[in-house]
Write an enzyme that holds these catalytic residues in place. Structure first.
Site, PDB file in Angstrom:
ATOM      1  N   GLU A 134     -43.751  42.262 -21.435  1.00 34.89           N
ATOM      2  CA  GLU A 134     -44.484  43.465 -21.944  1.00 34.89           C
ATOM      3  C   GLU A 134     -44.552  43.378 -23.436  1.00 34.89           C
ATOM      4  O   GLU A 134     -45.532  43.857 -23.790  1.00 34.89           O
ATOM      5  CB  GLU A 134     -43.669  44.707 -21.360  1.00 34.89           C
ATOM      6  CG  GLU A 134     -43.768  44.911 -19.696  1.00 34.89           C
ATOM      7  CD  GLU A 134     -44.931  44.648 -19.016  1.00 34.89           C
ATOM      8  OE1 GLU A 134     -46.063  44.957 -19.529  1.00 34.89           O
ATOM      9  OE2 GLU A 134     -45.063  44.465 -17.865  1.00 34.89           O
ATOM     10  N   HIS A 137     -47.351  41.532 -24.344  1.00 35.19           N
ATOM     11  CA  HIS A 137     -48.670  42.079 -24.479  1.00 35.19           C
ATOM     12  C   HIS A 137     -48.845  42.859 -25.602  1.00 35.19           C
ATOM     13  O   HIS A 137     -50.042  43.002 -26.234  1.00 35.19           O
ATOM     14  CB  HIS A 137     -48.612  43.161 -23.107  1.00 35.19           C
ATOM     15  CG  HIS A 137     -48.878  42.396 -21.905  1.00 35.19           C
ATOM     16  ND1 HIS A 137     -49.813  41.262 -21.771  1.00 35.19           N
ATOM     17  CD2 HIS A 137     -48.309  42.399 -20.630  1.00 35.19           C
ATOM     18  CE1 HIS A 137     -49.752  40.706 -20.563  1.00 35.19           C
ATOM     19  NE2 HIS A 137     -48.928  41.747 -19.701  1.00 35.19           N
ATOM     20  N   CYS A 149     -44.069  29.873 -17.528  1.00 39.43           N
ATOM     21  CA  CYS A 149     -44.286  30.721 -18.674  1.00 39.43           C
ATOM     22  C   CYS A 149     -43.838  32.115 -18.555  1.00 39.43           C
ATOM     23  O   CYS A 149     -44.158  32.611 -17.375  1.00 39.43           O
ATOM     24  CB  CYS A 149     -45.610  30.404 -19.254  1.00 39.43           C
ATOM     25  SG  CYS A 149     -45.926  31.456 -20.664  1.00 39.43           S
TER      26      CYS A 149
HETATM   27 ZN    ZN Z   1     -48.199  41.516 -17.518  1.00 36.56          ZN
HETATM   28 ZN    ZN Z   2     -47.887  30.728 -21.352  1.00 31.04          ZN
END
Ligand code: ZN
Ligand code: ZN
Ligand code: ATP
Lengths: 189, 448
Positions: A134, A137, A149
């Protein structure tokens, strides 16, 4: 004059044990090489409780938290409640691209599908993965195609456990660039 | 799912629209939203979406009605229906109407991912079919010459054969039928392709100038010749010379060129030493040269020299099967150039284009499409986008000879413009020099 170095705040919310916050903060500084700070705990966000769904609306919590002043550039709130967004049955965590505050909840991380309890260390690791994902993001990282990943989307625990706790080369690069952009703007202010 | 899709969410609930857009943004998909079916249809006109998520329950136009319209107007767009518990029946109906899938709200994130993957798969499949269609395409095009009519396919077969030989080629056909394009293709396929292709429009250059253009001149060869200049016959060395409107050159010029073709040598204006030249000649004309020969305007010996191989290009109105292909080709070309994403021509517009006579042939069709694309505000071209097309002129009666008609036509135009050549040439859409030559050749004289 901004004297403080780029700082990530980790906020335990409600019943979340403080050592989960500590473990997550350690992972953030360990994997991302960023200074972290454990912030004073917040109360359970009862304002976001949805009577029909008996869950907490992640969007409402984020909106409220983003209006608060934490004294950090980015904040990860750690919760122990069942989060949802209107579209989905539930989410492990939530953050908006480029936002300021991310949520990660251990509610669904501390129970296996068969009802058994996982080892506490596994729960901490899962929480750290969700928090770091998160956080990604918040630094404008999108979901990654590469299933080795951390930015690869995991919808269930099985997938989450298969996902490593680091970014692929591409996402790592992107993260570093975003970090430079971010600290530039905050140092100049 | 490597390829990003352009997605639109159609839902009257703002919270759902927001939820979707945040999610898709994180996945790197372009996403738009619409609060109603009507708004969504407007957006579809502007932009081609790959995938729509549509709420089945909406006030005004419900998801099913909307789905029906989308599947009819934009069959390539995928639609996923969003339903709440208890509306399974309408989901079944939606699937029958062509929805790709449906989701029961709220759903697990993985379910959404599965749907996306499924649609990406379908999209890839249709993409592959398009690709296969593209391979078929190569059979209906030669380089960038488009056509599927019998006449064009014959020409496609002829081009490589002609390219192999060294013989002179005469291409006949009305204006804008693609004569120059075919000449270029012959050059490109020939072993001269590493050398220049030089095109000269004989109709647009006065005779005196044409001579020095072709043969070159020494300094002081005539007044105004300040420098020595190489002619195209020398410059083209090793390549292909394309003489357009060959019917317009004077008989004197015809004699000069005939000699060059026979001797492969030229002498510059004002020069003495002959220079070796090496080129292949392709000529083009929209005139009936055999008629000109009868009327002694064109030399028979020159005609046989330039006309070893003849390629006749029929006018567009005689090869209607090419029209839809050309339309598609030019729509693609100009929507790419203007960065507009126009991907459809309505049946009604296509009917108009098919039935039009196209006196200016492919050039005129291309200009019409360009204009329509530039002016269009939507992603489909409709009949009204072509309202500027003139109504078709009547085809000339076959009994009257063409040159008689031409003569009468030009005489009238000259009379209306008091024999002012410049003005008349503008009215007729001819080059001034071409008109002058025509007046001379047709023996037109001011009466009274
Ligand atoms: Zn996500
Ligand atoms: Zn990645
Ligand atoms: N079969 C075809 N496919 C695609 N484009 C074409 C075709 N035929 C003609 N065109 C296009 O139409 C235009 C006119 O073609 P071109 O100049 O070759 O015609 P032309 O017969 O030599 O005309 P003119 O006699 O007036 O010189 C060009 O832009 C050309 O690219």
């Amino acid at each position: 004059m901004a004297t403080k170095k780029f700082m990530i705040g980790v906020v335990p919310v409600g019943d979340t044990p403080v050592f989960v916050a500590k473990a997550t903060a350690a992972h953030i500084s360990g994997y991302l090489n960023l200074p972290t700070e454990i912030l004073p705990a917040l109360d359970t966000p009862s304002f976001a409780y949805d009577e029909k769904r008996l869950q907490y609306n992640a969007g409402i919590i984020i909106k409220t938290y983003e209006a608060l002043e934490f004294g950090c550039e980015k904040v990860v709130a750690l919760l122990d409640i069942d989060l949802f967004i209107p579209l989905f049955t539930h989410v492990f965590g939530e953050a908006k691209l480029g936002g300021k505050c991310a949520l990660a909840s251990i509610f669904r991380l501390k129970m296996e599908r068969d009802g058994s309890c996982p080892a506490p260390s596994l729960v901490y690791e899962r929480a750290a993965k969700v928090a770091l994902h998160e956080l990604g993001h918040l630094f404008k990282l999108r979901h990654c195609e590469d299933n080795r990943c951390l930015m690869h989307f995991s919808g269930d625990l099985e997938q989450l456990d298969r996902t490593p706790i680091y970014f692929c080369r591409y996402c790592n690069r992107f993260f570093k660039d975003a970090l430079v952009d971010n600290s530039d703007s905050s140092f100049n202010s | 799912m490597k390829e990003n899709m352009s997605i639109m969410v159609v839902d009257d609930e703002m919270i759902i629209r927001e939820s979707f857009s945040h999610w898709f943004e994180k996945s790197g998909h372009k996403v738009s939203t619409a609060a109603s079916g009507f708004e969504a249809l407007d957006k579809l006109k502007e932009y081609p979406f790959d995938l729509l998520f549509v709420d089945i329950k909406m006030p005004g136009m419900d998801g099913i009605e909307f789905l029906e319209i989308v599947k009819k107007e934009y069959p390539d767009t995928f639609v996923v229906i969003i339903t709440a518990y208890g509306s399974i029946e309408s989901s079944v109906k939606a699937m029958k109407l062509g929805a790709s899938d449906y989701l029961l709200k709220p759903f697990k994130p993985e379910q959404l991912n599965l749907v996306l993957e499924k649609v990406a798969q379908q999209k890839k499949l249709t993409g592959e079919i398009d690709y296969l269609k593209g391979c078929l395409d190569t059979m209906t095009r030669f380089d960038n010459i488009i056509g599927q009519s019998k006449a064009m396919v014959d020409i496609f077969e002829l081009i490589p054969e002609v390219a192999e030989s060294e013989a002179s080629v005469l291409i006949t056909g009305e204006t804008g039928t693609g004569k120059e394009l075919i000449a270029k293709a012959i050059h490109a396929k020939s072993k001269r392709n590493a050398h220049p292709f030089i095109a000269i429009n004989c109709g647009a250059i006065p005779d005196s100038l044409l001579e020095s253009e072709l043969f070159g001149h020494q300094k002081g060869a005539f007044t105004g010749a300040d420098h020595a200049r190489k002619g195209f016959l020398e410059v083209v060395s090793g390549g292909t010379l394309f003489l357009d409107e060959i019917g317009e050159i004077s008989t004197k010029m015809q004699v000069n060129l005939l000699r060059v073709l026979e001797e492969k040598k030229i002498t510059q204006l004002g020069g003495r030493e002959p220079i070796d030249v090496d080129f292949r000649l392709i000529s083009a004309t929209r005139r009936n040269l055999e008629q000109d020969i009868k009327q002694r305007n064109f030399r028979e010996d020159f005609y046989y020299r330039i006309n070893v191989i003849t390629i006749e290009v029929p006018p567009l109105r005689k090869r209607k099967p090419d029209i839809p292909l050309l339309v598609e080709h030019f729509v693609k070309k100009y929507s790419r150039e203007t960065a507009k994403r126009i991907d459809r021509v309505t049946d009604s517009a296509m009917e108009l284009l098919n039935n039009f006579e196209w006196p200016g042939n492919i050039r005129e069709l291309e200009n019409a499409i360009e204009r329509a694309v530039v002016l269009s505000k939507s992603r489909t071209l409709d009949r009204k986008d072509f309202s500027f097309i003139r109504s078709a002129p009547v085809e000339p009666e076959k009994t009257v000879s063409l040159s008689e008609m031409e003569k009468e036509f030009i005489r009238q135009a000259l009379e209306q413009n008091e024999w002012n050549i410049t003005r008349t040439s503008k009215v007729l859409g001819l080059h001034r020099v071409t008109l002058q030559k025509k007046v001379k050749r047709l023996n037109l004289r001011k009466s009274g």
